[in-house]
Design a protein around this motif. Sequence first.
Motif, PDB file in Angstrom:
ATOM      1  N   ASP A  43       5.557   6.751  -5.490  1.00  0.00           N
ATOM      2  CA  ASP A  43       4.317   6.416  -6.202  1.00  0.00           C
ATOM      3  C   ASP A  43       3.206   6.139  -5.199  1.00  0.00           C
ATOM      4  OD1 ASP A  43       2.817   6.032  -8.552  1.00  0.00           O
ATOM      5  OD2 ASP A  43       3.019   3.869  -8.405  1.00  0.00           O
ATOM      6  N   GLN A  44       3.210   6.916  -4.103  1.00  0.00           N
ATOM      7  CA  GLN A  44       2.276   6.653  -3.009  1.00  0.00           C
ATOM      8  C   GLN A  44       1.757   7.949  -2.416  1.00  0.00           C
ATOM      9  OE1 GLN A  44       2.652   5.266   1.641  1.00  0.00           O
ATOM     10  NE2 GLN A  44       4.000   4.251   0.193  1.00  0.00           N
ATOM     11  N   SER A  45       2.673   8.771  -1.883  1.00  0.00           N
ATOM     12  CA  SER A  45       2.305  10.054  -1.261  1.00  0.00           C
ATOM     13  C   SER A  45       1.144   9.877  -0.285  1.00  0.00           C
ATOM     14  CB  SER A  45       1.975  11.092  -2.330  1.00  0.00           C
ATOM     15  OG  SER A  45       3.124  11.451  -3.053  1.00  0.00           O
ATOM     16  N   SER A  46       1.463   9.376   0.891  1.00  0.00           N
ATOM     17  CA  SER A  46       0.420   8.998   1.845  1.00  0.00           C
ATOM     18  C   SER A  46      -0.079  10.141   2.718  1.00  0.00           C
ATOM     19  CB  SER A  46       0.932   7.859   2.737  1.00  0.00           C
ATOM     20  OG  SER A  46       2.105   8.223   3.405  1.00  0.00           O
ATOM     21  N   PHE A  47       0.473  11.349   2.582  1.00  0.00           N
ATOM     22  CA  PHE A  47      -0.059  12.493   3.333  1.00  0.00           C
ATOM     23  C   PHE A  47      -1.253  13.071   2.573  1.00  0.00           C
ATOM     24  CE2 PHE A  47       4.464  13.488   5.148  1.00  0.00           C
ATOM     25  CZ  PHE A  47       4.386  12.367   5.958  1.00  0.00           C
ATOM     26  N   THR A  48      -2.233  12.209   2.339  1.00  0.00           N
ATOM     27  CA  THR A  48      -3.417  12.545   1.564  1.00  0.00           C
ATOM     28  C   THR A  48      -4.615  11.812   2.144  1.00  0.00           C
ATOM     29  OG1 THR A  48      -3.032  10.681   0.075  1.00  0.00           O
ATOM     30  CG2 THR A  48      -2.124  12.786  -0.612  1.00  0.00           C
ATOM     31  N   THR A  49      -5.813  12.295   1.823  1.00  0.00           N
ATOM     32  CA  THR A  49      -7.022  11.584   2.250  1.00  0.00           C
ATOM     33  C   THR A  49      -7.318  10.402   1.355  1.00  0.00           C
ATOM     34  OG1 THR A  49      -8.301  13.230   1.029  1.00  0.00           O
ATOM     35  CG2 THR A  49      -8.085  13.556   3.415  1.00  0.00           C
ATOM     36  N   THR A  50      -6.902  10.484   0.098  1.00  0.00           N
ATOM     37  CA  THR A  50      -7.072   9.390  -0.864  1.00  0.00           C
ATOM     38  C   THR A  50      -5.883   9.406  -1.807  1.00  0.00           C
ATOM     39  OG1 THR A  50      -9.474   9.745  -0.831  1.00  0.00           O
ATOM     40  CG2 THR A  50      -8.613   8.339  -2.573  1.00  0.00           C
ATOM     41  N   THR A  51      -5.428   8.229  -2.216  1.00  0.00           N
ATOM     42  CA  THR A  51      -4.359   8.172  -3.213  1.00  0.00           C
ATOM     43  C   THR A  51      -4.613   7.004  -4.153  1.00  0.00           C
ATOM     44  OG1 THR A  51      -1.956   8.291  -3.527  1.00  0.00           O
ATOM     45  CG2 THR A  51      -2.763   6.701  -1.912  1.00  0.00           C
ATOM     46  N   VAL A  52      -3.893   6.985  -5.252  1.00  0.00           N
ATOM     47  CA  VAL A  52      -3.894   5.810  -6.133  1.00  0.00           C
ATOM     48  C   VAL A  52      -2.475   5.262  -6.171  1.00  0.00           C
ATOM     49  CG1 VAL A  52      -5.866   6.456  -7.542  1.00  0.00           C
ATOM     50  CG2 VAL A  52      -3.600   7.244  -8.210  1.00  0.00           C
ATOM     51  N   VAL A  53      -2.366   3.951  -6.140  1.00  0.00           N
ATOM     52  CA  VAL A  53      -1.062   3.286  -6.162  1.00  0.00           C
ATOM     53  C   VAL A  53      -1.136   2.080  -7.076  1.00  0.00           C
ATOM     54  CG1 VAL A  53      -0.520   4.016  -3.803  1.00  0.00           C
ATOM     55  CG2 VAL A  53      -1.589   1.790  -4.184  1.00  0.00           C
ATOM     56  N   ARG A  54       0.027   1.607  -7.534  1.00  0.00           N
ATOM     57  CA  ARG A  54       0.075   0.365  -8.283  1.00  0.00           C
ATOM     58  C   ARG A  54      -0.183  -0.810  -7.332  1.00  0.00           C
ATOM     59  NH1 ARG A  54      -0.399   2.849 -12.976  1.00  0.00           N
ATOM     60  NH2 ARG A  54       1.513   3.691 -13.852  1.00  0.00           N
ATOM     61  N   GLU A  55      -0.623  -1.912  -7.909  1.00  0.00           N
ATOM     62  CA  GLU A  55      -0.846  -3.115  -7.106  1.00  0.00           C
ATOM     63  C   GLU A  55       0.428  -3.513  -6.372  1.00  0.00           C
ATOM     64  OE1 GLU A  55      -2.972  -7.484  -7.703  1.00  0.00           O
ATOM     65  OE2 GLU A  55      -2.329  -6.339  -9.463  1.00  0.00           O
ATOM     66  N   ARG A  56       1.600  -3.288  -6.994  1.00  0.00           N
ATOM     67  CA  ARG A  56       2.872  -3.672  -6.377  1.00  0.00           C
ATOM     68  C   ARG A  56       3.231  -2.803  -5.176  1.00  0.00           C
ATOM     69  NH1 ARG A  56       5.964  -7.233  -9.129  1.00  0.00           N
ATOM     70  NH2 ARG A  56       5.355  -7.713 -11.271  1.00  0.00           N
ATOM     71  N   ASN A  57       2.570  -1.663  -5.002  1.00  0.00           N
ATOM     72  CA  ASN A  57       2.834  -0.815  -3.839  1.00  0.00           C
ATOM     73  C   ASN A  57       2.182  -1.353  -2.566  1.00  0.00           C
ATOM     74  OD1 ASN A  57       2.845   1.522  -6.165  1.00  0.00           O
ATOM     75  ND2 ASN A  57       4.140   2.096  -4.440  1.00  0.00           N
ATOM     76  N   ALA A  58       1.227  -2.241  -2.703  1.00  0.00           N
ATOM     77  CA  ALA A  58       0.347  -2.569  -1.585  1.00  0.00           C
ATOM     78  C   ALA A  58       0.598  -3.964  -1.019  1.00  0.00           C
ATOM     79  CB  ALA A  58      -1.110  -2.457  -2.038  1.00  0.00           C
ATOM     80  N   VAL A  59       0.381  -4.072   0.285  1.00  0.00           N
ATOM     81  CA  VAL A  59       0.471  -5.343   1.000  1.00  0.00           C
ATOM     82  C   VAL A  59      -0.822  -5.510   1.795  1.00  0.00           C
ATOM     83  CG1 VAL A  59       1.740  -6.703   2.704  1.00  0.00           C
ATOM     84  CG2 VAL A  59       2.965  -5.099   1.217  1.00  0.00           C
ATOM     85  N   LYS A  60      -1.537  -6.598   1.552  1.00  0.00           N
ATOM     86  CA  LYS A  60      -2.798  -6.836   2.240  1.00  0.00           C
ATOM     87  C   LYS A  60      -2.533  -7.259   3.680  1.00  0.00           C
ATOM     88  CE  LYS A  60      -5.687  -9.060  -0.271  1.00  0.00           C
ATOM     89  NZ  LYS A  60      -6.466 -10.133  -0.952  1.00  0.00           N
ATOM     90  N   VAL A  61      -3.330  -6.712   4.617  1.00  0.00           N
ATOM     91  CA  VAL A  61      -3.190  -7.064   6.033  1.00  0.00           C
ATOM     92  C   VAL A  61      -4.560  -7.424   6.597  1.00  0.00           C
ATOM     93  CG1 VAL A  61      -1.134  -5.644   6.394  1.00  0.00           C
ATOM     94  CG2 VAL A  61      -3.396  -4.644   6.764  1.00  0.00           C
ATOM     95  N   SER A  62      -4.544  -8.121   7.707  1.00  0.00           N
ATOM     96  CA  SER A  62      -5.777  -8.580   8.335  1.00  0.00           C
ATOM     97  C   SER A  62      -6.594  -7.404   8.860  1.00  0.00           C
ATOM     98  CB  SER A  62      -5.452  -9.544   9.482  1.00  0.00           C
ATOM     99  OG  SER A  62      -6.623  -9.868  10.198  1.00  0.00           O
ATOM    100  N   LYS A  63      -7.918  -7.523   8.742  1.00  0.00           N
ATOM    101  CA  LYS A  63      -8.807  -6.448   9.203  1.00  0.00           C
ATOM    102  C   LYS A  63      -8.924  -6.386  10.728  1.00  0.00           C
ATOM    103  CE  LYS A  63     -11.579  -6.418   4.975  1.00  0.00           C
ATOM    104  NZ  LYS A  63     -12.923  -6.593   4.377  1.00  0.00           N
ATOM    105  N   ASP A  64      -8.413  -7.376  11.429  1.00  0.00           N
ATOM    106  CA  ASP A  64      -8.485  -7.325  12.894  1.00  0.00           C
ATOM    107  C   ASP A  64      -7.345  -6.527  13.506  1.00  0.00           C
ATOM    108  OD1 ASP A  64      -6.384  -9.058  12.489  1.00  0.00           O
ATOM    109  OD2 ASP A  64      -7.134 -10.647  13.817  1.00  0.00           O
ATOM    110  N   LEU A  65      -6.415  -6.029  12.673  1.00  0.00           N
ATOM    111  CA  LEU A  65      -5.301  -5.207  13.145  1.00  0.00           C
ATOM    112  C   LEU A  65      -5.658  -3.728  13.041  1.00  0.00           C
ATOM    113  CD1 LEU A  65      -2.464  -7.145  11.298  1.00  0.00           C
ATOM    114  CD2 LEU A  65      -2.936  -7.211  13.757  1.00  0.00           C
ATOM    115  N   ASP A  66      -5.033  -2.918  13.883  1.00  0.00           N
ATOM    116  CA  ASP A  66      -5.279  -1.476  13.892  1.00  0.00           C
ATOM    117  C   ASP A  66      -4.479  -0.824  12.770  1.00  0.00           C
ATOM    118  OD1 ASP A  66      -5.573   1.232  14.420  1.00  0.00           O
ATOM    119  OD2 ASP A  66      -5.282   1.024  16.582  1.00  0.00           O
ATOM    120  N   LEU A  67      -5.154  -0.381  11.720  1.00  0.00           N
ATOM    121  CA  LEU A  67      -4.475   0.217  10.581  1.00  0.00           C
ATOM    122  C   LEU A  67      -3.663   1.446  10.960  1.00  0.00           C
ATOM    123  CD1 LEU A  67      -6.971   0.090   7.555  1.00  0.00           C
ATOM    124  CD2 LEU A  67      -4.651  -0.841   7.621  1.00  0.00           C
TER     125      LEU A  67
END
Length: 373
Positions: free
Chosen positions: A136-160
């Motif tokens: 429910d992610q398919s990250s080999f894309t320029t943009t995707t939509v995911v459920r809130e449960r797919n995501a983990v928030k990380v600090s903006k000072d880290l290299d994504l």
Amino acid sequence: MRIKAAVVNKKDGKFEMKNDVELADMQADDLQVHMVASGICHSDEALRKGTAEIGYPIVLGHEGSGIVEKVGPEVKDFKPGDHVVLSFYGCGNCINCLKGIPTQCLNYAANNLSGVRPDGSAHFTENGHDVADMFDQSSFTTTTVVRERNAVKVSKDLDLRQLGPLGCGYVTGSGTVFNTLKPEPGSTIAVFGTGAVGLAAMMAGRISGCTKVIAIDIVPSRLKLAKELGATDAINSKDEDAVEAIKKLTDGHGVDYAVDTTGVKKVMEDSIQALAQGGTTATIAVTDQHIDLDTWNDLCTSDRKIVGVNMGDSIPQVDIPRLIRFYKLGMFDFDKTEKFYKFDDINQANTDSVSGKTIKPVLVIDDDYKPGD
């Protein structure tokens, strides 16, 4: 919304860059994520080759990182501009999710490996035809939509660009040790295969206080890196018998814990034979190979155990921040396994992953991203 995506059109087909893939409309609990980068994992290769299969055409990728662009009306914990790492989807409602074991979600296969969104709708289409998704992610894309449960928030000072593999490979290897094996300080562990998953397991063993952390591989450069990342000992199983070498390093007893990340028949069997009495081996590779096992002599008489582990028995929203804390302390240097590739070079990156030339290829999807943005 039309996006660029790497599509595999048939079993064992190459990745083909398409600029005309239609992304599904957002639903109430969705995030729309601008992809910055994605790791390439051996699970992607298993699905590309057909060792495991969802269906074709398919957009793979499940180690994504990016920036939230939009949120649905029911989303509570994210807002546009948040930086996120993407992982698997657990429904949150079944008995196992409620027990805190989303990797055992009763709807895991339907939500992650069915090729469609949790509600059964298509994630992507091309020329009016459905294109399967992954996690429910398919990250080999320029943009995707995911459920809130797919995501983990990380600090903006880290290299994504570095963080995406935390969503699968690194959390799988480390979680197998932290969450499943739970080695006691002073115990011993052997890790068979020093790719990204194996090195993560090995670093977790060291963090857990294992006094012997033994890395086994056939590639000298990987074994050298394993020593840099905390292995106490390294065995090249091409040059010596791994089981005998492990027994020598443990006064003839064998190790208390072992992790096999290779999925190779002989290596999986060795991971059992290398155990001490009462030892446990975890098998975590995606593989179509089978092992020969004498349950009485190999297991019962020595009270040994084999466990299968999915995604490190992890809770991404708990485990990924924990790994980042270890990283900041210099205890989990996962970035030393990574090499960046341009998104358009995905086939070369995948080839380098399969050959072992690169431990963890990371596709940089947004060339304009700058850490700290």
